[in-house]
Design a protein around this motif. Structure first.
Motif, PDB file in Angstrom:
ATOM      1  N   SER A   1       0.211   4.395  13.775  1.00  0.00           N
ATOM      2  CA  SER A   1       1.116   2.921  13.594  1.00  0.00           C
ATOM      3  C   SER A   1       0.100   2.655  12.374  1.00  0.00           C
ATOM      4  O   SER A   1       0.715   1.959  11.307  1.00  0.00           O
TER       5      SER A   1
ATOM      6  N   ILE B   1       0.017   3.335   4.576  1.00  0.00           N
ATOM      7  CA  ILE B   1       0.666   4.269   3.353  1.00  0.00           C
ATOM      8  C   ILE B   1       2.101   3.414   2.739  1.00  0.00           C
ATOM      9  O   ILE B   1       1.986   3.223   1.683  1.00  0.00           O
ATOM     10  N   LEU B   2       2.576   2.766   3.715  1.00  0.00           N
ATOM     11  CA  LEU B   2       3.819   2.062   3.417  1.00  0.00           C
ATOM     12  C   LEU B   2       3.505   0.830   2.409  1.00  0.00           C
ATOM     13  O   LEU B   2       4.262   0.725   1.440  1.00  0.00           O
ATOM     14  N   ARG B   3       2.630   0.158   2.779  1.00  0.00           N
ATOM     15  CA  ARG B   3       2.320  -0.935   2.100  1.00  0.00           C
ATOM     16  C   ARG B   3       1.652  -0.891   0.763  1.00  0.00           C
ATOM     17  O   ARG B   3       1.719  -1.525  -0.242  1.00  0.00           O
ATOM     18  N   HIS B   4       1.166   0.218   0.406  1.00  0.00           N
ATOM     19  CA  HIS B   4       0.621   0.883  -0.840  1.00  0.00           C
ATOM     20  C   HIS B   4       1.879   1.302  -1.581  1.00  0.00           C
ATOM     21  O   HIS B   4       1.448   1.488  -3.060  1.00  0.00           O
ATOM     22  N   ARG B   5       2.448   2.121  -0.950  1.00  0.00           N
ATOM     23  CA  ARG B   5       3.535   2.776  -1.749  1.00  0.00           C
ATOM     24  C   ARG B   5       4.535   1.746  -2.353  1.00  0.00           C
ATOM     25  O   ARG B   5       5.008   2.119  -3.249  1.00  0.00           O
ATOM     26  N   HIS B   6       4.751   0.526  -1.576  1.00  0.00           N
ATOM     27  CA  HIS B   6       5.720  -0.179  -2.123  1.00  0.00           C
ATOM     28  C   HIS B   6       5.168  -1.327  -2.836  1.00  0.00           C
ATOM     29  O   HIS B   6       5.713  -2.552  -2.905  1.00  0.00           O
ATOM     30  N   GLN B   7       3.743  -1.326  -2.985  1.00  0.00           N
ATOM     31  CA  GLN B   7       3.128  -2.335  -3.621  1.00  0.00           C
ATOM     32  C   GLN B   7       3.738  -2.681  -5.142  1.00  0.00           C
ATOM     33  O   GLN B   7       3.491  -1.746  -6.075  1.00  0.00           O
TER      34      GLN B   7
ATOM     35  N   THR C   1       0.497   4.813   9.185  1.00  0.00           N
ATOM     36  CA  THR C   1       1.687   4.323   8.627  1.00  0.00           C
ATOM     37  C   THR C   1       1.916   3.282   7.772  1.00  0.00           C
ATOM     38  O   THR C   1       2.429   3.022   6.742  1.00  0.00           O
ATOM     39  N   ILE C   2       1.510   2.054   8.397  1.00  0.00           N
ATOM     40  CA  ILE C   2       1.404   0.767   7.799  1.00  0.00           C
ATOM     41  C   ILE C   2       0.591   0.854   6.380  1.00  0.00           C
ATOM     42  O   ILE C   2       1.199   0.305   5.577  1.00  0.00           O
TER      43      ILE C   2
ATOM     44  N   ASP D   1      -6.281  -4.260   4.663  1.00  0.00           N
ATOM     45  CA  ASP D   1      -6.661  -2.682   4.483  1.00  0.00           C
ATOM     46  C   ASP D   1      -7.580  -2.351   5.413  1.00  0.00           C
ATOM     47  O   ASP D   1      -7.775  -1.329   6.064  1.00  0.00           O
TER      48      ASP D   1
END
Length: 333
Positions: free
Chosen positions: A261, A267-273, A264-265, A217
């Protein structure tokens, strides 16, 4: 605003020590120290960061210089043409002229090779490097100030920078149009401030939200924070090569790619954590000592239980139980 010291710190015959080199050395040392302390808090060996420095330093300097000479320099006789006509000047790094993006590209490749060979946890080490880079970049900008470089267009602001004629780039080398009284935007100061503030922000996040951060992060936050500042500062530079007919150069393109980039990464890695995922806690000496004491106490208790169980087993081997002991006249002690 004007540099208070001569660019040369010490002159001993043909040997000279420049303030620029001194500030670069200080920047590298402090940045490496910060990175080593971070990985140590994560339970890793801090010496690996110092060993990595030996791998990264030369590729980073080469990349920084080559990027400046062949990409950043303006096209024409006063830019890349001067270097091509006098190739020896490409090696004169102490005169200034390096670019952080070149250092990140080649230095980053060298760091990844080191991490892979040593089988280290890549994201933890890259987080530490990102934190160290920001403070190192801030310190390094002091060298730009002393060398009278990294400045922008004329300004009437009270913190305007005075630039000697020998350090001016076209068109500001025309003293008729731009006399000595003209002051210029101190871009080095803007980037120094932005990088130092970024270090404070990322350091605060690394401590305050350590239970919510995932490895990698801080690297992503660095790739968002630093390029945003550089994107806007780049519009005021006059010593860059821009795409024909546009106010944009390669730094704008690389910065935009890095920010979009990385955001985006992140946001996605915490949204799907996963909700059950618990970040690895930081390791401290006190925690290790407490764990050792608990384990020792548990071991002692287990040994006591084992002894009692063995006694009971021996009693059963003899074939005497509680009821028989009373019959035989054996008292239970």
């Amino acid at each position: 605003m004007y540099p208070p010291v001569n660019p040369i710190l010490i002159q001993l015959g043909p040997i000279s020590i420049h303030w620029y080199g001194l500030t670069m050395t200080a920047a590298i040392f402090v940045g490496t120290l910060v990175a080593s302390r971070y990985v140590e808090r994560k339970g890793q060996d801090s010496n690996s960061i110092w060993e990595m420095l030996l791998w990264v330093l030369i590729p980073a300097l080469v990349g920084a210089r080559l990027y400046f000479v062949f990409i950043q320099s303006p096209r024409g006789p006063n830019g890349i043409g001067q270097y091509l006509a006098n190739p020896i000047e490409i090696l004169q790094i102490w005169r200034g002229g390096i670019h952080i993006y070149g250092a990140i590209i080649l230095g980053g490749i060298a760091a990844l090779l080191f991490i892979r060979i040593r089988k280290l946890p890549a994201l933890i080490y890259l987080d530490g490097i990102a934190l160290g880079l920001l403070i190192g970049q801030a310190i390094g900008r002091i060298g730009n100030f002393i060398n009278q470089e990294l400045y922008g267009p004329p300004t009437t602001l009270p913190w305007g920078l005075r630039i000697d004629s020998a350090h001016r780039v076209p068109p500001y080398d025309n003293l008729t149009a731009y006399p000595d009284s003209v002051r210029f935007q101190p871009l080095f100061l803007y980037e120094l401030t932005w990088d130092a503030l970024g270090f404070v922000v990322l350091y605060f996040i690394s401590r305050r939200f350590k239970d919510r951060l995932r490895s990698g992060d801080l690297l992503l936050l660095y790739l968002i924070w630093f390029p945003i500042g550089r994107f806007f500062i780049e519009f005021m530079r006059s010593d860059s090569w821009f795409f024909p007919g546009t106010p944009f150069d390669l730094v704008h393109l690389l910065s935009a790619i890095a920010v979009l980039s990385s955001a985006t990464i992140l946001i996605l890695r915490h949204r799907h954590q996963p909700a059950s995922e618990v970040p690895q806690p930081e390791v401290s000496v006190e925690t290790e000592d407490a764990d050792a004491a608990i384990n020792e106490d548990a071991s002692t208790r287990n040994n006591g239980i084992a002894v009692n169980n063995s006694d009971a087993h021996a009693e059963n081997e003899i074939g005497i139980d509680s009821s028989e002991a009373g019959t035989l006249g054996i008292e239970k002690g």
